[in-house]
Design a protein around this motif. Structure first.
Motif, PDB file in Angstrom:
ATOM      1  N   GLU A  38      45.477  42.762  38.052  1.00  0.00           N
ATOM      2  CA  GLU A  38      44.341  43.300  38.739  1.00  0.00           C
ATOM      3  C   GLU A  38      43.396  43.641  37.776  1.00  0.00           C
ATOM      4  OE1 GLU A  38      45.021  44.171  42.699  1.00  0.00           O
ATOM      5  OE2 GLU A  38      44.716  42.433  41.634  1.00  0.00           O
ATOM      6  N   ALA A  41      41.322  40.457  37.517  1.00  0.00           N
ATOM      7  CA  ALA A  41      40.804  40.391  38.909  1.00  0.00           C
ATOM      8  C   ALA A  41      39.358  41.025  38.596  1.00  0.00           C
ATOM      9  CB  ALA A  41      41.737  40.521  39.938  1.00  0.00           C
ATOM     10  N   SER A  43      37.644  41.678  36.196  1.00  0.00           N
ATOM     11  CA  SER A  43      36.791  41.043  35.251  1.00  0.00           C
ATOM     12  C   SER A  43      36.212  39.643  35.829  1.00  0.00           C
ATOM     13  CB  SER A  43      37.460  40.734  34.074  1.00  0.00           C
ATOM     14  OG  SER A  43      38.206  39.722  34.079  1.00  0.00           O
ATOM     15  N   HIS A  47      34.636  41.272  41.610  1.00  0.00           N
ATOM     16  CA  HIS A  47      34.604  42.735  41.446  1.00  0.00           C
ATOM     17  C   HIS A  47      33.580  42.960  39.956  1.00  0.00           C
ATOM     18  CE1 HIS A  47      37.394  43.140  44.319  1.00  0.00           C
ATOM     19  NE2 HIS A  47      38.101  42.258  43.819  1.00  0.00           N
ATOM     20  N   ARG A 133      43.690  48.670  43.212  1.00  0.00           N
ATOM     21  CA  ARG A 133      42.681  47.754  43.523  1.00  0.00           C
ATOM     22  C   ARG A 133      41.650  47.517  42.517  1.00  0.00           C
ATOM     23  NH1 ARG A 133      42.039  46.266  48.909  1.00  0.00           N
ATOM     24  NH2 ARG A 133      40.284  45.212  48.078  1.00  0.00           N
ATOM     25  N   PRO A 134      41.095  46.520  42.252  1.00  0.00           N
ATOM     26  CA  PRO A 134      40.011  46.423  41.065  1.00  0.00           C
ATOM     27  C   PRO A 134      38.876  47.362  41.286  1.00  0.00           C
ATOM     28  CG  PRO A 134      40.831  44.137  41.814  1.00  0.00           C
ATOM     29  CD  PRO A 134      41.475  45.131  42.795  1.00  0.00           C
TER      30      PRO A 134
END
Lengths: 179, 162, 399
Positions: A38, A41, A43, A47, A133-134
């Motif tokens: 995550e 994700a 990076s 996001h 979550r991101p």
């Protein structure tokens, strides 16, 4: 550093200093387990924490000032974490990402998990979730940036110097009275 | 070969199978004594009819007073058959001959079994800790090794209808 | 051992040498008589950007040539097997998501199928088809991650972003059904947690078309790329017999030439009713392993598209299941073809609501034990390529 860490800076100078520091955090990815996915994700394009100034430079802890511990820390890995943290130059910040690094998480009863990364390094922001979550990481970074904006460098350095003497630092008690 | 054919063949060829077991789902287990562990394993590996060339895994189950049941799961990619080779060792001083001479993959599995249960694998070239940290004391998967966090603090969700 | 005597360095684990214990390798150690070289022990990890997580390698180098490599694992050992003995089966489903964290659905399936077989529960048709569908989507998710990360290790940054673009969309789809982006906890003993949301199948078929179309990007960026080929073709060859000895399964074994796939050899769920191929490589080198991964994504999308038409209406649980699941006494080894290989659970039940013993057979554990064999005689830059091509997840190795 000279003057900056010994004197309470006046507001306009402090604002500029902190503004420069908070928007150029270079992050040391300490991705250990599922939360690392995550983190990655967060990076990548959707996001993207790079727009907050956080650049995932992986050249090593010596050039980083933010450590994001993402994932379960085991007792076997803990010395490595301490070593990486000690290699980072001050002022440094730590975000604990995910419930495993906050408090042991789903492995709270395991015989080999360190229940919480704050036993090893001082944490500034805890991001809860399994995995978070991101977007939660983005929120965590923004919270950290708010903290940095209000921060006085003198207090920060005094706190870290106190901790270095008490904890023993990387090689034992260091006398910082002359710096 | 069918499960029965395999069992009969191994019994005949080695004469060392103590007991056989076929579960309702059709899975086969051959029980042997620790002394015959290597003999039967070698037959399963070398015999062209059996051809259990794939070493799947090796582990143990804590059977309390009866000791530890060591299980080696082998698979044959040619006949698409799996077999569980089982043996019983005592709780203290249990020892089983190593299978690393037959399958190189047994190395990691035997190291893990040794550190988790305390079962010795005679002839293993490098029996040191694999997964646990160096200063760790104890064999975690034994039943007498309790998880201290659960002892110290009762899990809040434990009150459940039976 | 021929060629090693002059080196005077003991080998850490002789079973890891090609040829087995007692046999040696004839390795030409570089160095002329005027220029004596010494061996150096280099420690890579446990925190290192190019290993997938916390794997530590202690390699003995002569210049840039690797003579010996020893993987030191256990930095992510969380004690799953012990924790499983104090958790009941519903909690184990949530726990077991987390060892191979990239294919959580597949992990759950193994446990659930094992317990259902022990208890002889009849899982409804709809639940089985949905499980097949989601398991294949999970496989695509997992393989996409490695598409990206393998490229990243070799210096290609773009495939990483492309892979995560696809992953985000698929994760959004699975989140709509299960509520989780990564750890789904969607399976229950007997069926599923709840039915699919309305519009799921339509979205799923649209996404399957989109992902299939975008797969062409990876082919162009990586598979056809000259630099990629030069760095992976002929590097890290793994013969089939050695792979079987070490217990390698999944894409690694298929690349080595053995068409062993549990979905075909011992079909579970609805794999016997869908049409798909198992890609088999020729040389067993890094390129073949990557190519097998790419082809597996294509085959998974094929299965996904077939599932869309075949899911029947009906219940997803076989009536009311008891709150405390107590399988009868006995043992079972249930295996599934998870994304990285064969994931198996050896469950011993003594009639209680917790298992007496749950041994987890994870594919990455066996795959990592084979790394020293691959790394013998390899140069350090190729170490990255070989290590990346042995697809493993550290949580799977250490449990």
């Amino acid at each position: 550093m000279g003057v900056v860490d010994k004197v309470n800076l006046p507001q306009p100078v402090k604002f500029v200093f902190n503004w420069g520091r908070k928007y150029s955090l270079w992050v040391m990815n300490f991705g250990l387990a599922c939360c690392a996915i995550e983190l990655i994700a967060a990076s990548t394009s959707r996001h993207d924490f790079m727009r907050l100034g956080v650049i995932p430079v992986a050249h090593g802890p010596r050039q980083a000032d933010l450590l994001v511990v993402a994932g379960t820390l085991t007792d076997k890995m803990a010395p490595a974490l301490k070593r990486v943290w000690d290699q980072m130059p001050e002022p440094k910040y730590c975000i604990s990402f995910g419930s495993c690094s906050n408090c042991g998480g789903p492995f709270w009863d395991s015989y080999s998990v360190t229940k919480g990364v704050d036993q090893i390094v001082p944490v500034d922001v805890y991001v809860p979730g399994c995995p978070p979550r991101p977007e939660a990481l983005l929120e965590g970074i923004i919270r950290l940036q708010t903290q940095i904006a209000d921060e006085s460098l003198k207090e920060r350095f005094e706190r870290q110097r106190r901790e270095a003497i008490v904890v023993g630092g990387p090689v034992g008690p260091v006398d910082l009275s002359n710096r | 070969m069918s499960a029965k054919a395999l069992i009969d063949h191994v019994k005949e060829a080695t004469g060392a199978v103590e007991r056989e077991e076929v579960t309702p789902q059709g899975q086969v287990a051959l029980h042997v004594t620790p002394a015959n562990w290597h003999v039967v394993a070698e037959h399963l590996r070398r015999c062209p009819r059996c051809n259990f060339s794939m070493f799947n895994w090796l582990s143990a189950v804590d059977m309390e007073d009866d000791g530890f049941e060591v299980i080696a799961h082998l698979y044959s990619a040619s006949s698409l058959q799996a077999v569980n080779l089982k043996t019983m060792v005592p709780r203290e001083g249990g020892s089983v001959p190593t299978l690393t001479g037959l399958w190189r993959g047994a190395s990691f599995h035997e190291r893990e079994c040794w550190e988790m249960f305390g079962i010795d694998f005679a002839g293993h070239p490098h029996l040191v800790k694999l997964l646990l940290a160096e200063p760790f004391v104890g064999n975690p998967l034994r039943k007498e090794f309790v998880l201290m966090t659960r002892e110290a603090k009762e899990w809040p969700g434990a009150k459940e209808p039976e | 051992m021929a060629g090693r005597e002059g080196a005077g360095v003991a080998v850490s684990d002789p079973t890891m040498l090609p040829g087995g214990p007692g046999e040696g390798i004839a390795l030409d150690v570089a160095g002329s008589s005027r220029f004596a070289t010494e061996e150096m022990i280099l420690n890579i990890g446990p925190q290192h950007p190019s290993t997938h997580g916390v794997l530590r390698m202690v390699i003995t180098l002569d210049g840039e040539l690797i003579i010996d490599a020893e993987p030191v694992i256990g930095y992510m050992h969380r004690g799953f097997e012990k924790m499983a003995e104090v958790r009941d089966y519903r909690q184990i489903i949530a726990l077991v998501n987390r060892h191979d964290w990239l294919s959580a659905f597949g992990n759950e399936l193994g446990v659930v199928l094992g317990v259902e077989a022990l208890m002889e529960i009849e899982v409804p048709e709809r639940a089985q088809w949905i499980r097949t569908l989601l398991a294949e989507w999970n496989r695509v998710l997992n393989h996409l991650m490695f598409m990206g990360s393998f490229g990243l290790e070799l210096g290609a940054m773009t495939p990483m972003f492309y892979a995560f673009r696809e992953r985000e969309e698929i994760q959004g789809l699975l989140e709509a059904a299960t509520g989780g982006r990564m750890h789904f906890t969607y399976n229950r003993i007997g069926g599923l947690k709840e039915d699919l949301p309305r519009g799921f199948l339509k979205e799923s078929s649209r996404l399957a078309k989109v992902v299939r179309h975008r797969l062409g990007d990876y082919e162009g960026l990586l598979l056809g790329n000259e630099i990629f080929k030069k760095r992976t073709v002929g590097i890290g060859k793994l013969p089939a017999a050695v792979a079987l000895e070490y217990g390698c399964t999944g894409p690694i074994l298929q690349a080595a030439g053995v068409a062993e796939d549990s979905r075909k050899t011992e079909p579970y769920l609805k794999y016997s009713e869908v049409d798909f191929e198992v890609p088999v490589g020729e040389n067993g080198d890094s390129f073949d392993r990557f190519w097998v991964l790419y082809r597996r994504i294509e085959e998974s999308l094929k299965i996904v598209e077939q599932c869309h038409d075949k899911i029947p209406a009906g219940p997803i649980m076989p009536g009311k299941m008891p709150k405390n699941i107590k399988p009868p006494e006995g043992w079972i080894y249930s295996r599934t073809e998870n994304s990285l290989g064969e994931t198996g659970y050896y469950i011993v039940s003594r009639g209680g609501k917790e298992p007496w013993r749950m041994k987890m057979r994870t594919p990455s554990f066996s795959n990592v034990s084979m790394i020293p064999y691959l790394l013998r005689g390899v140069l350090v830059p190729d170490l990255i390529s070989v290590l990346g091509s042995v697809f493993f997840v550290v949580g799977d190795v250490d449990r």
